[in-house]
Write a protein that holds these residues in place. Structure first.
Motif, PDB file in Angstrom:
ATOM      1  N   LEU A 117       0.811  -1.212   0.000  1.00 53.15           N
ATOM      2  CA  LEU A 117       0.000   0.000   0.000  1.00 53.15           C
ATOM      3  C   LEU A 117       0.847   1.267   0.000  1.00 53.15           C
ATOM      4  O   LEU A 117       0.554   2.239  -0.685  1.00 53.15           O
ATOM      5  CB  LEU A 117      -0.880  -0.030   1.258  1.00 53.15           C
ATOM      6  N   LEU A 118       1.930   1.235   0.795  1.00 56.18           N
ATOM      7  CA  LEU A 118       2.693   2.465   0.987  1.00 56.18           C
ATOM      8  C   LEU A 118       3.795   2.670  -0.043  1.00 56.18           C
ATOM      9  O   LEU A 118       4.215   3.785  -0.306  1.00 56.18           O
ATOM     10  CB  LEU A 118       3.343   2.455   2.373  1.00 56.18           C
ATOM     11  N   ALA A 119       4.248   1.571  -0.661  1.00 54.19           N
ATOM     12  CA  ALA A 119       5.556   1.607  -1.307  1.00 54.19           C
ATOM     13  C   ALA A 119       5.572   2.134  -2.743  1.00 54.19           C
ATOM     14  O   ALA A 119       4.628   1.967  -3.503  1.00 54.19           O
ATOM     15  CB  ALA A 119       6.142   0.204  -1.322  1.00 54.19           C
ATOM     16  N   ASP A 120       6.694   2.793  -3.067  1.00 50.80           N
ATOM     17  CA  ASP A 120       7.061   2.938  -4.466  1.00 50.80           C
ATOM     18  C   ASP A 120       7.730   1.649  -4.922  1.00 50.80           C
ATOM     19  O   ASP A 120       7.487   1.164  -6.005  1.00 50.80           O
ATOM     20  CB  ASP A 120       8.022   4.116  -4.645  1.00 50.80           C
ATOM     21  N   ARG A 121       8.607   1.124  -4.021  1.00 46.66           N
ATOM     22  CA  ARG A 121       9.222  -0.169  -4.269  1.00 46.66           C
ATOM     23  C   ARG A 121       9.219  -0.987  -2.984  1.00 46.66           C
ATOM     24  O   ARG A 121       9.337  -0.423  -1.896  1.00 46.66           O
ATOM     25  CB  ARG A 121      10.676  -0.005  -4.738  1.00 46.66           C
ATOM     26  N   VAL A 122       9.092  -2.305  -3.118  1.00 43.63           N
ATOM     27  CA  VAL A 122       9.172  -3.187  -1.959  1.00 43.63           C
ATOM     28  C   VAL A 122      10.471  -3.970  -2.049  1.00 43.63           C
ATOM     29  O   VAL A 122      10.759  -4.573  -3.084  1.00 43.63           O
ATOM     30  CB  VAL A 122       7.990  -4.184  -1.912  1.00 43.63           C
ATOM     31  N   LEU A 123      11.258  -3.932  -0.933  1.00 38.09           N
ATOM     32  CA  LEU A 123      12.458  -4.756  -0.881  1.00 38.09           C
ATOM     33  C   LEU A 123      12.113  -6.021  -0.115  1.00 38.09           C
ATOM     34  O   LEU A 123      11.724  -5.957   1.060  1.00 38.09           O
ATOM     35  CB  LEU A 123      13.584  -4.000  -0.165  1.00 38.09           C
ATOM     36  N   LEU A 124      12.230  -7.156  -0.790  1.00 35.31           N
ATOM     37  CA  LEU A 124      11.941  -8.421  -0.138  1.00 35.31           C
ATOM     38  C   LEU A 124      13.258  -9.041   0.289  1.00 35.31           C
ATOM     39  O   LEU A 124      14.137  -9.276  -0.545  1.00 35.31           O
ATOM     40  CB  LEU A 124      11.198  -9.335  -1.121  1.00 35.31           C
ATOM     41  N   MET A 125      13.416  -9.295   1.583  1.00 35.87           N
ATOM     42  CA  MET A 125      14.659  -9.901   2.053  1.00 35.87           C
ATOM     43  C   MET A 125      14.454 -11.392   2.294  1.00 35.87           C
ATOM     44  O   MET A 125      13.356 -11.844   2.598  1.00 35.87           O
ATOM     45  CB  MET A 125      15.156  -9.228   3.339  1.00 35.87           C
ATOM     46  N   SER A 126      15.552 -12.139   2.149  1.00 37.97           N
ATOM     47  CA  SER A 126      15.437 -13.582   2.363  1.00 37.97           C
ATOM     48  C   SER A 126      15.866 -13.922   3.785  1.00 37.97           C
ATOM     49  O   SER A 126      16.654 -13.209   4.409  1.00 37.97           O
ATOM     50  CB  SER A 126      16.307 -14.336   1.365  1.00 37.97           C
ATOM     51  N   ARG A 127      15.312 -15.031   4.251  1.00 35.81           N
ATOM     52  CA  ARG A 127      15.628 -15.547   5.580  1.00 35.81           C
ATOM     53  C   ARG A 127      17.144 -15.545   5.787  1.00 35.81           C
ATOM     54  O   ARG A 127      17.896 -15.899   4.893  1.00 35.81           O
ATOM     55  CB  ARG A 127      15.068 -16.984   5.657  1.00 35.81           C
ATOM     56  N   GLY A 128      17.561 -15.138   6.979  1.00 38.65           N
ATOM     57  CA  GLY A 128      18.958 -14.884   7.296  1.00 38.65           C
ATOM     58  C   GLY A 128      19.904 -15.985   6.852  1.00 38.65           C
ATOM     59  O   GLY A 128      19.508 -17.128   6.816  1.00 38.65           O
ATOM     60  N   PRO A 129      21.146 -15.779   6.527  1.00 40.88           N
ATOM     61  CA  PRO A 129      21.827 -14.481   6.421  1.00 40.88           C
ATOM     62  C   PRO A 129      21.156 -13.556   5.411  1.00 40.88           C
ATOM     63  O   PRO A 129      20.991 -13.926   4.252  1.00 40.88           O
ATOM     64  CB  PRO A 129      23.234 -14.859   5.945  1.00 40.88           C
ATOM     65  N   GLY A 130      20.750 -12.369   5.893  1.00 41.16           N
ATOM     66  CA  GLY A 130      19.950 -11.444   5.097  1.00 41.16           C
ATOM     67  C   GLY A 130      20.571 -11.075   3.757  1.00 41.16           C
ATOM     68  O   GLY A 130      21.702 -10.623   3.680  1.00 41.16           O
ATOM     69  N   ARG A 131      19.795 -11.321   2.713  1.00 43.46           N
ATOM     70  CA  ARG A 131      20.181 -10.904   1.358  1.00 43.46           C
ATOM     71  C   ARG A 131      18.977 -10.254   0.711  1.00 43.46           C
ATOM     72  O   ARG A 131      17.851 -10.421   1.162  1.00 43.46           O
ATOM     73  CB  ARG A 131      20.581 -12.114   0.518  1.00 43.46           C
ATOM     74  N   VAL A 132      19.240  -9.513  -0.359  1.00 45.65           N
ATOM     75  CA  VAL A 132      18.129  -8.968  -1.133  1.00 45.65           C
ATOM     76  C   VAL A 132      17.576 -10.098  -1.988  1.00 45.65           C
ATOM     77  O   VAL A 132      18.278 -10.668  -2.817  1.00 45.65           O
ATOM     78  CB  VAL A 132      18.602  -7.811  -2.034  1.00 45.65           C
ATOM     79  N   ARG A 133      16.312 -10.473  -1.781  1.00 41.89           N
ATOM     80  CA  ARG A 133      15.736 -11.539  -2.587  1.00 41.89           C
ATOM     81  C   ARG A 133      15.174 -10.941  -3.869  1.00 41.89           C
ATOM     82  O   ARG A 133      15.342 -11.495  -4.944  1.00 41.89           O
ATOM     83  CB  ARG A 133      14.640 -12.244  -1.786  1.00 41.89           C
TER      84      ARG A 133
END
Ligand SMILES: Nc1ncnc2c1ncn2[C@@H]1O[C@H](COP(=O)(O)OP(=O)(O)OP(=O)(O)O)[C@@H](O)[C@H]1O
Ligand SMILES: Nc1ncnc2c1ncn2[C@@H]1O[C@H](COP(=O)(O)OP(=O)(O)OP(=O)(O)O)[C@@H](O)[C@H]1O
Ligand SMILES: O=C([O-])O
Ligand SMILES: [Mg+2]
Ligand SMILES: [Mg+2]
Lengths: 312, 251, 253, 273, 273
Positions: free
Chosen positions: E211-227
């Motif tokens: 709802l709020l985003a221009d872009r959504v960053l989805l992170m992966s289960r730790g060790p945190g990476r950009v999914r």
């Protein structure tokens, strides 16, 4: 005959204010009247000797055995006056113990090892034909009040306490009795002395002479005036009881506690006897010569000036 | 468990005190040895006498002054050293063993040393109180400042507070206050003990001197009457700190 | 977020030991030997006292009264504290007396103790036991009373009995408080036994202090003080470690 | 047996009123938390409760559990008025309510231990439910070693393992991340349907309230009252298709949203005047 | 001035790595929290971050705020590498981070006091934002007198009142009830659009993320990476119509849901093996 001590500052260490030590209190008042700036410090648990060595007081008015302890450890302190000239202890026992001999197989409380009264008690027992530790169990117990409490609680059958303590105790209805005054049992010993390092005496002759004079004067005042003494005690000793003080006065007179003759006030033979006793009991490592640390100069000088006649 | 209201507690305590005093009085009357157990009435009479004569007020004010100065000095020292061992590992491992040793060493055993270093004047007596009280304060400061106050430090930093000192004053001390007060409460109790030690064994004075004097005269009723204010003083200090604790807005 | 303290390298305490003892030695030598002693002299005295057996005997006597008194304080103090916490009325009524006695310095009540308990072992035991017991029970009671209400509610919802409530909720919840009571109690116990030995029958390590002081042998006195300090530090440190074990029990809130 | 009782409501609330006293002083402030709640919950029903923060949801649930007393009214469970907690009603606490000194398994077996189950049996029952909530690997962990969401799941496993017919759940998924939450919702619905449990479920998530419920109880800003009870007419099981796209879902959600918004607006208006 | 910088990214992260050490021992366990994060955030952009609990979201945000150090990589803000917190970046904390001993107004004026604003001016600025979050009546309350949601709003008011261009928000609406939350979302979007703020916003609510985003960053289960980084192609302002019904919304939400679910499934599979 008057002293002008204005400008003189002195710190004197005394024991806790007690009826039997009122002489010191009165003596300090006289010094103040003569213009001295006197600080009096009541030292409950620290000896006058320790306070002198630590350079916290100039003069001590305390147990005479402290002088011997000092001498034997190389501290050159000298007695030049004495607020109490005879032994100020009473031997107190539980009912049924009517003589020293009755103490066979019993326990007695004395102050800790090295203490004055412990050594005296041992001496008295020996005189009475008992062997300390073998015939009588000796329990070292902290202070005079604790020893008094120990006898009330029936923990021991006899102990030594200050005479005024004993009289107060009796007045409060303690279930104990007097076995005798140490002054009578072991005559000739001196009990409290005014002492200071030898070089202090030499450097403060006026003050020291004034103290000796006050000492004699106060004794004269006490001897001549029971009512004033009692009143003075009531004003100055917390919790004092009039009957007890009065009884104390009578005892003091009886055993000549406050003499006015210089050679009775300071008795070398008494000190020598004490030193011999302590040496015999192992309290001292060396035999000491009492004439080396009892100095009559100042009391003699004061007496010549007329002190001790009640004239001041 | 239901919390009891302060009123209920007060009422029960009053009843308790009344029962206690009556039992004491009766027991004392039966035993009839005022040297061992003086009756309550005698103690109260003695107390009244001490109050009227002004002795108690004088002694108590001397003691309280000593106690307050001592606790103040102990607090200052405790803060500085406590902050040091909380914030510096080196200081912690260098000082902690000695402080633990001081915590368990009876103050009375240190009296002769105090005489040597500080004399038996007011400074000496203050030092005895400080020796008794400083360690609990110091330990509580250390543990209060060691526990990080959640993310409040981060909050302060993110809004521009810079440097350990600024953080200490702006956040840590305030956040550690409940722990500090608990330490202070313990310290107050030990301070009272130190005060009594100073007044009975270093140089007679104050309420300790009063007790000692009446003790020497075997006036047990007066002894009790002089100990009582000392115990009350202890309770009063504890309640005062408790009051401050309650007044803090806290979750 | 701040760093937690990490384990010491042996170096630091060792270094501080050297610094402290060095300073003590220097100062000790410059003070009148009748009043204070440097560590070298204390060590010499220590050897002498060990050889004569005086110190060991004294330590035995002290430790006996200390441990027995403290042990009694623990086994009486904890149940008593639990009772005071679980029966708030009982606790509220007793509390003022315990606080009053706790904050009354033992040094001023020693003559009363003599009258009631004598001058021997029993009196020392009482001095150790009673004040220590108060510290332990007051803290325990506080712990029991501060049991987390949400957990009491949970146990209640599963119909735990009074006994089960105590076993599963009140006692475990109170443990950190109990341990801190044990530590304060230990300090009280140590001071108590020394007071007893200095002012009642002069025995044990307290007796050695008194003797050292009247004989103007500061090294002897310091030997006894050192033994007490080491003894106390061991006890307090042990309890500290014990306390840390239960830190997690306080749980997240 | 259960079927025989189907005509008796699982829970009946009649005129429940509850006032809190804020402090112990004489001039204490009183807070009216619940102002006459009447409600009937059927056997096997899933009722969700939604309402503004502080409106009395937790209070109401604890009164149903007989954990706190109420001033007026009756709580009737399966036909009998109740006054004490009992094993027919198990609660999941908003604040987790885990014993920090017990491991996961010991926390979960606690209600069984209280009822003197044999340790082996208790362990077996508990293990089943711990695995159900996906914490099989953490049986011996302590609560502080778990994340918030994991702790909440332990509380859920504990309630389930009691075997109680009535589950009282206070925001049980509040601390759980979106995807785990959806898994848990699915699991819970499956269990409830299979074992015919009666559930009272508090949430502040509108989607969740609608998704799970047979009926939604909407409470009004305190003093807590029943503002509305809304039937959710969605087929079950609800996870096999995109229920959020269902007309009923959108309608009920929209309605709830507006009602809550109106409540807020009314309150702001009151505050202004 | 701002427009001149529009070609410079607001925030650039280059290869951020972060390892935590779990205990004080030599044989300490290490936790790899972030494993090489590269990310560019544009001026005025609203970026939301979503990902499983414990994946490193908070860690990442604190590194952007320079509140914790990182092991490798650079944080570049408006073209300059940063190492210390500064007033251009204001943070809203997941755990509220209110000073319990300060009233609402004192909490909100805190950042201004640190910067030596005159008390009257600080108060005026703070009051404006306190009213904006609907807490005008509670300026003199202490945090413990407020509900969780209200506390969170105080944290928001505090961040807003700094006037910072970059807002770093860690689950700022997690404790707020549904309807108040929607109001707050609306308010936040209005402010950001008006004042052209750059926002990094962590949430675990899928709806909110989209709802709020221009872009959504989805992170992966730790060790945190950009999914994955997903563009949300929805018109603004978004509150004037039912954005949840919009095809883009449904598509993005569904995609995120599946990705998160897959992440969970992958993890479970790993655990099994
Ligand atoms: N023990 C208590 N003492 C005093 N007031 C209380 C107590 N418990 C609850 N209240 C008050 O009763 C009201 C209802 O509280 P309750 O916890 O039931 O709200 P809730 O609807 O569960 O809120 P939330 O959504 O935040 O959990 C609130 O105003 C609260 O302040
Ligand atoms: N101070 C710390 N010490 C050790 N480990 C930490 C620390 N802070 C975070 N971690 C670990 O780093 C990882 C990432 O934590 P972080 O708080 O960033 O997660 P998150 O994505 O914000 O989770 P949530 O959604 O629950 O807030 C976790 O495994 C956590 O256990
Ligand atoms: O009570 C004490 O004197 O320590
Ligand atoms: Mg609630
Ligand atoms: Mg986080």
């Amino acid at each position: 005959k008057e002293f002008d001590l204005s400008g003189t500052e002195v710190t004197i260490g005394t024991a806790q204010a007690q009826v039997l030590n009122l002489g010191t209190l009165r003596m300090i008042e006289m010094l103040t009247e003569w213009g001295a700036d006197v600080t009096r410090v009541e030292l409950p648990n620290i000896s006058g000797l320790e306070a002198i060595v630590a350079d916290r007081i100039d003069i001590a008015s305390r147990s005479s055995d402290e002088i011997l302890a000092g001498q034997s450890r190389g501290v050159d302190v000298v007695a030049f006056a004495a607020p109490i000239s005879t032994m100020h202890y009473a031997v107190v026992s539980t009912p049924g113990i009517d003589s020293l001999e009755d103490l066979r197989g019993q326990s007695i409380a004395t102050s800790g090892p090295g203490g004055f009264n412990g050594m005296l008690f041992r001496y008295m027992l020996t005189q009475a034909g008992l062997e300390p530790e073998v015939d009588v169990a000796i329990v070292p117990v902290g202070g005079s009040s604790e020893r008094a409490a120990a006898i009330m609680a029936g923990q021991v059958q006899a102990t030594v306490v200050f005479i005024d303590n004993w009289l107060a105790l009796r007045e409060q209805g303690a279930n104990a009795q007097l076995l005798g005054y140490v002054a009578d049992l072991v005559p000739g010993l001196s009990s409290r002395a005014v002492f200071a390092p030898r070089d202090y005496l030499a450097a403060n002759e006026d003050l020291v002479t004034a103290i000796a004079c006050a000492n004699l004067e106060v004794n004269a005042w006490i001897n001549s005036n029971k009512d004033d003494f009692v009143a003075y005690a009531m004003d100055n000793v917390r919790g004092a009881n009039e009957d007890a003080v009065s009884a104390f006065y009578d005892v003091a007179m009886e055993i000549n506690m406050f003499p006015t003759a210089p050679r009775e006030l300071l008795d070398v033979s008494g000190y020598q006897a004490l030193a011999d006793l302590m040496y015999a009991g192992g309290e001292l490592d060396d035999q000491l010569d009492a004439s080396g640390f009892v100095d009559f100069t100042y009391v003699d000088r004061a007496a010549e000036m007329g002190c001790g006649t009640g004239a001041m | 468990m239901k919390a009891r209201t302060r009123k209920q507690v007060r009422r029960d305590q009053l009843i308790g005190v009344a029962v206690f005093l009556v039992v004491w009085e009766i027991t004392a009357q039966i035993i009839d040895r005022s040297l061992v157990l003086p009756p309550v009435t005698a103690i109260l009479a003695a107390l009244w006498d001490l109050i009227l004569s002004g002795e108690l007020i004088v002694a108590l004010s001397q003691s309280i002054f000593l106690l307050i100065v001592g606790l103040f000095v102990a607090t200052v020292i405790g803060f500085v050293l406590g902050a040091l061992i909380a914030r510096s590992r080196t200081a912690y491992w260098m000082l902690n063993p000695y402080l633990s040793a001081l915590f368990v060493t009876p103050t009375i055993a240190l009296v002769p040393l105090v005489l040597v270093w500080f004399g038996f004047g007011f400074p000496g007596r203050v030092i005895v109180v400080v020796l008794a009280a400083v360690v609990p304060i110091l330990f509580s400061v250390a543990s209060g400042l060691r526990d990080s106050p959640g993310d409040l430090i981060d909050v302060a930093r993110s809004f521009g507070v810079k440097g350990e000192i600024a953080l200490l004053f702006k956040v840590r001390i305030r956040a550690a206050l409940p722990v500090l007060l608990a330490g202070l409460r313990l310290a107050a109790g030990r301070g009272v003990v130190g005060m009594a030690v100073a007044e009975t064994y270093l140089r007679l004075g104050g309420i300790g001197g009063l007790i000692k004097s009446y003790g020497a005269m075997f006036q047990t009723d007066y002894v009790f009457a002089s100990i009582l204010p000392l115990s009350l003083l202890g309770i009063a200090m504890v309640s005062a700190i408790g009051w401050v604790e309650r007044r803090l807005h806290w979750t | 977020m701040m760093k937690t303290l990490s384990r010491p390298s042996v170096l630091l305490p060792l270094l501080s030991l050297v610094v402290v003892f060095g300073a003590w030695e220097l100062v000790g030598r410059s003070i009148n030997p009748l009043l204070f002693a440097p560590p070298s002299e204390v060590a010499r005295q220590f050897g002498e006292l060990m050889r004569s057996g005086e110190l060991l005997d004294a330590t035995k006597i002290t430790v006996q009264a200390l441990f027995l008194g403290y042990f009694l304080a623990v086994i009486v103090g904890i149940p008593f504290g639990i009772a005071m916490g679980a029966l708030p009325r009982f606790g509220d009524i007793l509390q003022p007396y315990l606080y009053a006695i706790f904050s009354t310095p033992r040094v001023v009540v020693v003559p009363l103790i003599v009258v009631w308990f004598g001058i021997g072992f029993e009196a020392r035991l009482f001095l150790v036991f009673f004040w220590s017991m108060i510290a332990i029970s007051v803290n325990t009671a506080q712990g029991v009373r501060h049991a987390r209400p949400d957990l009491v509610e949970v146990a209640h919802s599963f119909q735990a009995s009074r006994l089960q409530m105590a076993r599963h909720v009140l006692i475990p919840g109170a443990i950190p408080f109990v341990v801190s009571g044990l530590r304060i109690g230990a300090e009280r116990a140590i001071v108590g036994v020394i007071i007893g030995e200095m002012f009642l029958q002069i025995v044990g390590l307290g007796g050695v202090i008194t003797k050292g002081s009247t004989e103007l042998l500061p090294a002897k006195m310091l030997c006894a003080v050192a033994v007490i300090a080491v003894l106390g530090t061991i006890i307090v440190t042990a309890l500290d470690t014990f306390e840390k074990r239960f830190q997690v029990w306080k749980g997240p809130t | 047996m259960k079927d025989a009782l189907l005509d008796v409501p699982a829970i009946e609330l009649r005129g429940i009123r509850k006032t809190f006293t804020l402090s112990e002083d004489r001039d204490a402030q009183k807070v009216l938390a619940l102002d006459g709640i009447d409600l009937t919950i059927r056997q096997g029903e899933f009722l969700t409760i939604i309402g503004p923060s502080g409106c009395g949801k937790t209070t109401l649930l604890k009164i149903i559990a007989s954990l706190i007393s109420h001033d007026e009214g009756d709580v009737v469970v399966e036909g009998k008025p109740v006054h004490e907690p009992d094993i027919s009603r198990a609660m999941v606490f908003q604040t987790f309510g885990l014993f920090p000194w017990k491991t996961v398994i010991d926390n979960v077996t606690f209600p069984l231990t209280v009822r003197n189950f044999a340790p082996a049996e208790a362990r077996e029952i508990a293990m089943k439910h711990i695995e159900q909530v996906g914490l099989g690997k953490f049986v011996d962990a302590y609560p502080h070693q778990l994340s918030g969401g994991m702790q909440q799941r332990v509380g859920l496993a504990r309630a389930l393992s009691t075997g109680a017919d009535i589950l009282l759940m206070d925001e049980p998924f509040g601390a759980i991340d979106a995807q785990t939450r959806e898994l848990m919702q699915e699991e819970l619905m499956r269990i409830c349907q299979r074992e015919q449990k009666t559930v009272v479920f508090i949430t502040h998530d509108l989607d969740e309230a609608v998704l799970l419920a047979d009926r939604v109880l909407l409470m009004s800003r305190g003093p807590g009252r029943v503002r509305e009870v809304i039937d959710v007419d969605l087929p079950r099981p609800r996870f096999d298709y995109d229920v959020r796209g269902h007309a009923s879902f959108i309608k009920v959600r929209g309605h709830l949203w507006h009602e809550l918004r109106n409540d807020l607006v009314e309150q702001r208006a009151e505050e202004m005047s």
